[in-house]
Enzyme design. Structure first.
Site, mmCIF file in Angstrom:
data_model
loop_
_atom_site.group_PDB
_atom_site.id
_atom_site.type_symbol
_atom_site.label_atom_id
_atom_site.label_comp_id
_atom_site.label_asym_id
_atom_site.label_seq_id
_atom_site.Cartn_x
_atom_site.Cartn_y
_atom_site.Cartn_z
ATOM 1 N N ASP A 12 2.084 4.444 1.127
ATOM 2 C CA ASP A 12 3.465 4.904 0.975
ATOM 3 C C ASP A 12 4.351 3.909 0.228
ATOM 4 O O ASP A 12 5.574 4.057 0.210
ATOM 5 C CB ASP A 12 4.081 5.196 2.345
ATOM 6 C CG ASP A 12 4.066 3.994 3.276
ATOM 7 O OD1 ASP A 12 3.577 2.920 2.861
ATOM 8 O OD2 ASP A 12 4.535 4.124 4.423
ATOM 9 N N ASP A 46 -2.871 -6.963 9.617
ATOM 10 C CA ASP A 46 -2.227 -7.762 8.576
ATOM 11 C C ASP A 46 -1.887 -9.166 9.078
ATOM 12 O O ASP A 46 -2.002 -10.152 8.338
ATOM 13 C CB ASP A 46 -0.974 -7.060 8.054
ATOM 14 C CG ASP A 46 -0.070 -6.545 9.166
ATOM 15 O OD1 ASP A 46 -0.384 -6.743 10.358
ATOM 16 O OD2 ASP A 46 0.965 -5.932 8.839
#
Length: 333
Positions: free
Chosen positions: A160, A252
């Site tokens: 996105d 992450d």
């Protein structure tokens, strides 16, 4: 950036020394076979010195440094789940970026292969696009050392995030100068609120070079990194992988720990895991998705989970390896 003046140093190469010796020899040499053999001997010495003193490309590299392969390009990895419409927009933008060698789409829509309509919507293109269908929907799927990766440079993007072509190209140039670090567009920070207890900070940075906040992580939602870190991630303790699977979060953060731990081995403490690139044009397409599927960061316990991950990862590794930085890179024009 300030420049340090460098003194001019007169340097006489070994080849020049051999030539000077040859000139001296020509003055004092008398005709005859001895003169000929001496000339040949000096000639061989000059050739040998030329080969031995030829500069090597890796003469200034430290042992263990990550280096860039000959391919002047990168591989794009995008993990996606139920957002085909915005995925197409991101892919079309990336297909216009120079030096893109291949696109790997980590397909987390289990038991629902990518449709032909999706493939056709990308239009004609020269860059190979490979859909990697996964067996389970895991955050860690994108962090596999896929055999399809043939470049050292990897660009990882969320499905996105829409970046400009110039931003991606600029980040790639910066990464080539620092291939052992993460180079990306989404900085974050941690804070120690009690001994061994850490909290996750999600505020954006405005201008860290002019007294703004420091960061200690660069999230892999939009980053360049060396493909070796994908293998290093797989080699982490099982507790790291279990943590990501249990929380369905924090892959992450874990990758920043992987990079920071590796840099400790290469350089010792003090080198930050990431370099922040301030984007000129970065858009989040999440609200444009027809599926209505929202990112995981919308969950009410998102920041609590990430704070927990920071503390747990520090416990697993026995150290907090993340280092702070206030370096911000941006395009001049």
């Amino acid at each position: 950036m300030s420049l340090i003046p460098v003194s001019k140093v007169m340097h006489v190469s070994e080849e020049q020394k051999a030539e000077n010796q040859l000139a001296n020899f020509r003055v004092g040499c008398t005709p005859g076979w001895l003169c000929l053999w001496s000339f040949l001997l000096l000639l061989l010495v000059g050739i040998a010195l030329t080969v031995l003193h030829r500069p090597h490309n890796d003469s200034t590299e430290k042992p263990g440094d990550l280096t860039v392969v000959k391919q002047d390009g990168f591989t794009l990895i995008i993990q996606t789940f139920k957002r085909d419409d915005i995925l197409v927009k991101v892919l079309k933008r990336c297909l216009a970026v120079p030096h893109l060698q291949k696109i790997l789409i980590v397909w987390n829509n289990i038991n629902k292969p990518p449709s032909q309509k999706l493939r056709d919507s990308l239009g004609p293109h020269r860059t190979p696009i490979i859909f990697l269908e996964q067996k389970v929907n895991s955050m860690q799927n994108r962090l596999q050392p896929f055999s399809e990766i043939q470049t050292d440079a990897v660009l990882m993007l969320d499905d996105d995030i829409l970046l400009s072509v110039s931003d991606i190209s600029f980040a790639f140039r910066i990464w080539k100068q620092s291939p052992d670090q993460i180079v990306g567009f989404v900085p974050r920070r941690h804070a120690e609120t009690a001994p061994g207890v850490y909290t996750y900070g999600g505020s954006e940075l405005s201008d860290p070079q002019n007294g703004g906040e420091k960061y200690s992580m660069v999230l892999i939602s939009a980053v360049f990194f060396h493909r070796r870190y994908l293998q290093l991630y797989q080699e982490q303790p099982k507790e790291v992988h279990n943590l990501v699977d249990d929380t369905h979060n924090c892959d992450d953060i874990a990758m920043n720990f992987v990079v920071a731990m590796h840099l400790r081995k290469l350089w010792g403490s003090g080198k930050p895991a990431g370099i922040y690139i301030k984007p000129k044009n970065m858009v989040n397409l999440e609200l444009q998705a027809n599926s209505g599927f929202k990112g995981l960061w919308h969950r009410p316990d998102h920041f609590k989970q990430r704070s927990y991950c920071l503390t747990r990862l520090a416990q697993i590794y026995g150290v907090m390896p993340l280092q702070f930085s206030n370096i911000m890179m941006t395009q001049l024009t």
